[in-house]
Design a protein around this motif. Sequence first.
Motif, PDB file in Angstrom:
ATOM      1  N   LEU A   1      37.903  36.248  29.507  1.00  0.00           N
ATOM      2  CA  LEU A   1      38.943  36.959  30.248  1.00  0.00           C
ATOM      3  C   LEU A   1      38.293  37.747  31.364  1.00  0.00           C
ATOM      4  CD1 LEU A   1      41.953  37.944  30.490  1.00  0.00           C
ATOM      5  CD2 LEU A   1      41.243  39.922  29.113  1.00  0.00           C
ATOM      6  N   THR A   2      38.744  37.486  32.604  1.00  0.00           N
ATOM      7  CA  THR A   2      38.265  38.266  33.738  1.00  0.00           C
ATOM      8  C   THR A   2      39.365  39.222  34.201  1.00  0.00           C
ATOM      9  OG1 THR A   2      38.991  36.630  35.376  1.00  0.00           O
ATOM     10  CG2 THR A   2      36.753  36.414  34.542  1.00  0.00           C
ATOM     11  N   ILE A   3      38.942  40.402  34.640  1.00  0.00           N
ATOM     12  CA  ILE A   3      39.841  41.377  35.263  1.00  0.00           C
ATOM     13  C   ILE A   3      39.131  41.852  36.530  1.00  0.00           C
ATOM     14  CG2 ILE A   3      41.045  43.583  35.021  1.00  0.00           C
ATOM     15  CD1 ILE A   3      41.017  43.148  31.979  1.00  0.00           C
ATOM     16  N   GLY A   4      39.791  41.740  37.657  1.00  0.00           N
ATOM     17  CA  GLY A   4      39.112  42.021  38.920  1.00  0.00           C
ATOM     18  C   GLY A   4      37.976  41.060  39.175  1.00  0.00           C
ATOM     19  N   LYS A   5      38.120  39.835  38.693  1.00  0.00           N
ATOM     20  CA  LYS A   5      37.127  38.750  38.825  1.00  0.00           C
ATOM     21  C   LYS A   5      35.854  39.001  38.021  1.00  0.00           C
ATOM     22  CE  LYS A   5      38.751  37.468  43.462  1.00  0.00           C
ATOM     23  NZ  LYS A   5      38.392  37.278  44.865  1.00  0.00           N
ATOM     24  N   ILE A   6      35.849  40.054  37.203  1.00  0.00           N
ATOM     25  CA  ILE A   6      34.674  40.394  36.393  1.00  0.00           C
ATOM     26  C   ILE A   6      34.947  40.001  34.944  1.00  0.00           C
ATOM     27  CG2 ILE A   6      33.212  42.264  35.543  1.00  0.00           C
ATOM     28  CD1 ILE A   6      33.900  43.781  38.137  1.00  0.00           C
ATOM     29  N   PRO A   7      34.054  39.229  34.314  1.00  0.00           N
ATOM     30  CA  PRO A   7      34.237  38.885  32.903  1.00  0.00           C
ATOM     31  C   PRO A   7      34.222  40.140  32.027  1.00  0.00           C
ATOM     32  CG  PRO A   7      32.632  37.419  33.924  1.00  0.00           C
ATOM     33  CD  PRO A   7      32.886  38.536  34.897  1.00  0.00           C
ATOM     34  N   LYS A   8      35.292  40.309  31.248  1.00  0.00           N
ATOM     35  CA  LYS A   8      35.442  41.514  30.426  1.00  0.00           C
ATOM     36  C   LYS A   8      35.440  41.232  28.926  1.00  0.00           C
ATOM     37  CE  LYS A   8      36.241  44.764  33.641  1.00  0.00           C
ATOM     38  NZ  LYS A   8      35.549  46.071  33.716  1.00  0.00           N
TER      39      LYS A   8
ATOM     40  N   ARG B   1      51.230  35.648  23.761  1.00  0.00           N
ATOM     41  CA  ARG B   1      50.799  37.041  23.539  1.00  0.00           C
ATOM     42  C   ARG B   1      50.727  37.836  24.835  1.00  0.00           C
ATOM     43  NH1 ARG B   1      47.259  36.784  18.813  1.00  0.00           N
ATOM     44  NH2 ARG B   1      48.364  35.432  17.342  1.00  0.00           N
ATOM     45  N   HIS B   2      50.342  37.174  25.932  1.00  0.00           N
ATOM     46  CA  HIS B   2      50.111  37.875  27.209  1.00  0.00           C
ATOM     47  C   HIS B   2      50.740  37.080  28.351  1.00  0.00           C
ATOM     48  CE1 HIS B   2      47.410  40.325  24.849  1.00  0.00           C
ATOM     49  NE2 HIS B   2      46.740  39.246  24.496  1.00  0.00           N
ATOM     50  N   PRO B   3      52.060  37.062  28.418  1.00  0.00           N
ATOM     51  CA  PRO B   3      52.771  36.190  29.380  1.00  0.00           C
ATOM     52  C   PRO B   3      52.539  36.528  30.845  1.00  0.00           C
ATOM     53  CG  PRO B   3      54.292  37.683  28.252  1.00  0.00           C
ATOM     54  CD  PRO B   3      52.985  37.799  27.546  1.00  0.00           C
ATOM     55  N   THR B   4      52.086  37.741  31.159  1.00  0.00           N
ATOM     56  CA  THR B   4      51.878  38.113  32.563  1.00  0.00           C
ATOM     57  C   THR B   4      50.491  37.723  33.078  1.00  0.00           C
ATOM     58  OG1 THR B   4      51.071  40.335  32.009  1.00  0.00           O
ATOM     59  CG2 THR B   4      53.460  40.060  32.317  1.00  0.00           C
ATOM     60  N   HIS B   5      49.615  37.292  32.188  1.00  0.00           N
ATOM     61  CA  HIS B   5      48.255  36.942  32.599  1.00  0.00           C
ATOM     62  C   HIS B   5      48.220  35.568  33.268  1.00  0.00           C
ATOM     63  CE1 HIS B   5      46.124  39.827  29.530  1.00  0.00           C
ATOM     64  NE2 HIS B   5      46.963  40.432  30.334  1.00  0.00           N
ATOM     65  N   LYS B   6      47.142  35.329  34.020  1.00  0.00           N
ATOM     66  CA  LYS B   6      46.923  34.028  34.640  1.00  0.00           C
ATOM     67  C   LYS B   6      45.963  33.206  33.773  1.00  0.00           C
ATOM     68  CE  LYS B   6      47.809  35.493  39.397  1.00  0.00           C
ATOM     69  NZ  LYS B   6      49.057  34.699  39.478  1.00  0.00           N
TER      70      LYS B   6
ATOM     71  N   GLU C   1      43.792  39.452  39.133  1.00  0.00           N
ATOM     72  CA  GLU C   1      44.687  39.602  37.974  1.00  0.00           C
ATOM     73  C   GLU C   1      43.952  39.233  36.685  1.00  0.00           C
ATOM     74  OE1 GLU C   1      47.922  40.747  38.103  1.00  0.00           O
ATOM     75  OE2 GLU C   1      47.308  41.207  40.157  1.00  0.00           O
ATOM     76  N   PRO C   2      44.361  39.809  35.549  1.00  0.00           N
ATOM     77  CA  PRO C   2      43.780  39.376  34.272  1.00  0.00           C
ATOM     78  C   PRO C   2      43.938  37.864  34.122  1.00  0.00           C
ATOM     79  CG  PRO C   2      45.107  41.342  33.951  1.00  0.00           C
ATOM     80  CD  PRO C   2      45.352  40.894  35.362  1.00  0.00           C
ATOM     81  N   THR C   3      42.821  37.165  33.949  1.00  0.00           N
ATOM     82  CA  THR C   3      42.825  35.699  33.947  1.00  0.00           C
ATOM     83  C   THR C   3      42.013  35.165  32.774  1.00  0.00           C
ATOM     84  OG1 THR C   3      42.966  35.693  36.377  1.00  0.00           O
ATOM     85  CG2 THR C   3      42.304  33.638  35.308  1.00  0.00           C
ATOM     86  N   TRP C   4      42.663  34.372  31.952  1.00  0.00           N
ATOM     87  CA  TRP C   4      41.985  33.684  30.848  1.00  0.00           C
ATOM     88  C   TRP C   4      41.355  32.408  31.380  1.00  0.00           C
ATOM     89  CZ3 TRP C   4      41.405  36.092  26.306  1.00  0.00           C
ATOM     90  CH2 TRP C   4      42.275  37.137  25.985  1.00  0.00           C
TER      91      TRP C   4
ATOM     92  N   SER D   1      40.099  45.320  23.355  1.00  0.00           N
ATOM     93  CA  SER D   1      39.978  45.012  21.917  1.00  0.00           C
ATOM     94  C   SER D   1      41.132  44.131  21.463  1.00  0.00           C
ATOM     95  CB  SER D   1      39.944  46.310  21.099  1.00  0.00           C
ATOM     96  OG  SER D   1      38.800  47.079  21.422  1.00  0.00           O
ATOM     97  N   GLU D   2      42.313  44.423  21.971  1.00  0.00           N
ATOM     98  CA  GLU D   2      43.482  43.604  21.643  1.00  0.00           C
ATOM     99  C   GLU D   2      43.309  42.190  22.201  1.00  0.00           C
ATOM    100  OE1 GLU D   2      48.210  43.252  22.888  1.00  0.00           O
ATOM    101  OE2 GLU D   2      47.115  45.103  23.319  1.00  0.00           O
ATOM    102  N   PHE D   3      42.813  42.101  23.440  1.00  0.00           N
ATOM    103  CA  PHE D   3      42.601  40.790  24.050  1.00  0.00           C
ATOM    104  C   PHE D   3      41.550  39.995  23.265  1.00  0.00           C
ATOM    105  CE2 PHE D   3      43.669  42.980  28.334  1.00  0.00           C
ATOM    106  CZ  PHE D   3      45.023  42.941  28.026  1.00  0.00           C
TER     107      PHE D   3
END
Length: 270
Positions: free
Chosen positions: A112-119, A62-67, A85-88, A8-10
Motif C-alpha cells: 500500500l502506497t500513500i503519497g507514492k511512498i510504500p507504507k 474493505r476500502h472502497p475509496t482506495h485505488k 491517493e492510497p493505492t494497493w 495497522s488496520e490496512f
Amino acid sequence: MAETDSLSEFLETAIDAAKRAGDMIRKGFYQTKHVEHKGQVDLVTETDKACEDLVFNLLKERHPTHKFIGEETTAANGITELTDEPTWIVDPLDGTTNFVHGFPFACIPIGLTIGKIPKVGVVYNPIMEELFTGIHGKGAFLNGNPIKVSSQAELVKSLLVTGVGTKRDKSTVDAITNRINSLLFKVRSVRMSGSCALNLCGIASGRLDLVYEAGYGGPWDVAAGAVIVTEAGGLIFDPSGKDFDITSQRVAASNPQLKDACVEALEEAE
C-alpha cells in the motif's frame, strides 16, 4: 497516531487477503496447471487471475475509496498511473514460473502506497508458510517475529541475489550474463530465485546481503518488499545509487554498510 492506527488496520486487511489467496495458491501448487504465455518465457496461470480477483474484491470491499494497481489487470488494460491517493499494489502470484514447475518459492506481495511512498507491505509464501510484514515506522516481521538485515560489511563475503527477467533477445541475455560474470568475482556467490518480492524479504531477514534486479514486471514486484526492507533496517535504492523509484523497474537493496560497495560493483559490471 491516527495514521498509524489506519496503517495497522490496512495491514490486517492485507494479511487477510494474502492468506485467502495463499490457500488458493497452496491448493493449485499440487495440481495440474493450465498455463498461458505472456511472452517467450513469461507465464500466467488461472491461479494468478483468480488470486488477483480474490484480493482486489476483498480490498475494495474493505476500502472502497482506495485505488488499485495489479499485475494481471494492468497487463490487460495498460499501465495504471500511480498517484498520491492510497493505492494497493498487488502481484497475485510472484514467482509464477516457480509455481508452474513445483519449486516452492512463490508468494503474494500486497503493498500500500500513500503519497507514492510504500507504507504497508505483506509478502506471503503459502508453500513454506512464511508471512513477511512491515508497517512504516513500526518494524518488519516474519511470522510475527522481528527481523533485521544482515550485518555483513564486506562485499566479498556477501550473498547476492539477482534475476534474468523475461526477455531472451541476444543483446539482453549477453548484458545479463556479462554482468553476472563480473559480479561473481566480487561477491561470495550469486543466487537467482525467481521472485523479486521474496528476494527483498531475504534482505530484510538477513538471509541475503544484496539484491539487484532490472526489467521485472512492475511496481507490484517491489511495493510490499520496499516497506519490509526499510523497516528491517535495510536500504532500497536505484542500482545507480540514486533514490529508489517504485515505477522504474530497477531496484537494488542491501544493509547500510554494503550500499556504496554494491553501487560501485554494479557500475563496474555494466
